[in-house]
Design an enzyme around this catalytic site. Structure first.
Site, PDB file in Angstrom:
ATOM      1  N   ASN A  30     -12.595  -2.595   7.544  1.00 32.56           N
ATOM      2  CA  ASN A  30     -11.514  -1.280   7.406  1.00 32.56           C
ATOM      3  C   ASN A  30     -10.530  -2.255   6.506  1.00 32.56           C
ATOM      4  O   ASN A  30     -10.545  -3.240   5.958  1.00 32.56           O
ATOM      5  CB  ASN A  30     -10.960  -1.080   8.963  1.00 32.56           C
ATOM      6  CG  ASN A  30     -10.624  -2.385   9.648  1.00 32.56           C
ATOM      7  OD1 ASN A  30      -9.643  -3.067   8.988  1.00 32.56           O
ATOM      8  ND2 ASN A  30     -11.232  -2.951  10.644  1.00 32.56           N
ATOM      9  N   LYS A  31      -9.446  -1.440   6.256  1.00 34.05           N
ATOM     10  CA  LYS A  31      -8.282  -1.733   5.396  1.00 34.05           C
ATOM     11  C   LYS A  31      -7.287  -2.564   5.868  1.00 34.05           C
ATOM     12  O   LYS A  31      -6.265  -2.847   5.069  1.00 34.05           O
ATOM     13  CB  LYS A  31      -7.891  -0.225   4.688  1.00 34.05           C
ATOM     14  CG  LYS A  31      -8.679   0.505   3.927  1.00 34.05           C
ATOM     15  CD  LYS A  31      -8.103   1.692   3.466  1.00 34.05           C
ATOM     16  CE  LYS A  31      -9.088   2.467   2.530  1.00 34.05           C
ATOM     17  NZ  LYS A  31      -8.119   3.716   2.149  1.00 34.05           N
TER      18      LYS A  31
END
Ligand code: C5P
Length: 234
Positions: A30-31
């Site tokens: 994920n970011k």
């Protein structure tokens, strides 16, 4: 000599994003940048706390003067967090934990082949670590303060605050730091990785929400101040 609002308090902070392997060279990630978690660790250290930072992937360097524990997956994060939480006065869960992981991890690299169909990835749910930390809060540690984070968007049915309040009750942590994501009032997208943050800190006991905005360090200082107030050390 060290002084500060959290002098000698044992604080466990999780930060960054988990990575869930698909095969030896690929993962679902994920970011999360880890910036808010690192800012929290720095704020807690500056307030005199003994900090354990359990971190997944981050775009920033971990801070000085904390005990570091690096993890990859949600299951590793769970093991490290539950073990560290047993001796902690405060647990702050700022990590972005994958809700799902691949049901199986391929031993070899997944290859493209013309003679078989393209692969389909099936996912299984990861445990909710925050819920488990709350459940494990032991009898001798009932005063342990547990803080969760939530990124919420509002929709036609319900505003972001109502979703956050429902999440706080479901998770059972003492405080929930809520940032509203999705387009802001001016239509600009609020995304991961930014230098600043705008949050509401809501409390399970119904105390008046605290608003904090500015740099991630400013938001971290607001969380630390509220934690100290709740521990009676401010
Ligand atoms: O459910 P949601 O992901 O919005 O909840 C966010 C909060 O719960 C964060 O504090 C995050 O670290 C924690 N969390 C967790 N385990 C999960 C998912 C989220 O501890 N599997």
């Amino acid at each position: 000599r060290k002084t500060g609002k959290l002098l000698g308090k044992r604080v466990v902070i999780t930060a960054g994003g988990t990575r869930e392997p698909l095969d030896p060279v690929r993962f679902l990630g994920n970011k999360s940048s880890g910036k808010q978690g690192v800012a929290l660790a720095e704020a807690a250290v500056d307030a005199g706390a003994d900090v354990i930072l359990i971190h997944g992937h981050m775009d920033v360097a971990p801070p000085q003067n904390v005990k570091l524990h690096s993890i990859q997956t949600a299951l590793e994060l769970r093991a490290a967090t539950l073990s560290a939480a047993a001796g902690a006065d405060v647990v702050i869960m700022a990590a972005a934990v994958a809700d799902f992981r691949p049901a199986s991890v391929s031993m070899g690299k997944i290859k493209k082949r013309d003679d078989v169909a393209d692969p389909v990835i099936s996912l299984v749910r990861n445990p909710d670590i925050l819920v488990e930390v709350v459940a494990h809060r032991s009898a001798q540690n009932l005063s342990q303060l547990i803080v969760g984070f939530a990124a919420e968007t509002g929709d036609a049915d319900c505003d972001a605050r109502s979703y956050a309040e429902a999440k706080l009750k479901r998770k059972g942590c003492d405080l929930l730091v809520v940032n509203e994501v999705g387009p802001d009032e001016d239509g600009a997208e609020r995304v991961f990785g930014q230098e600043s943050n705008t949050v509401e800190i809501i409390a399970l006991d119904g105390a008046e929400p605290v608003h904090a905005a500015g740099s991630k360090r400013a938001v971290a200082d607001a969380v630390v101040a509220l934690v100290a107030e709740r521990l009676g050390t401010s």
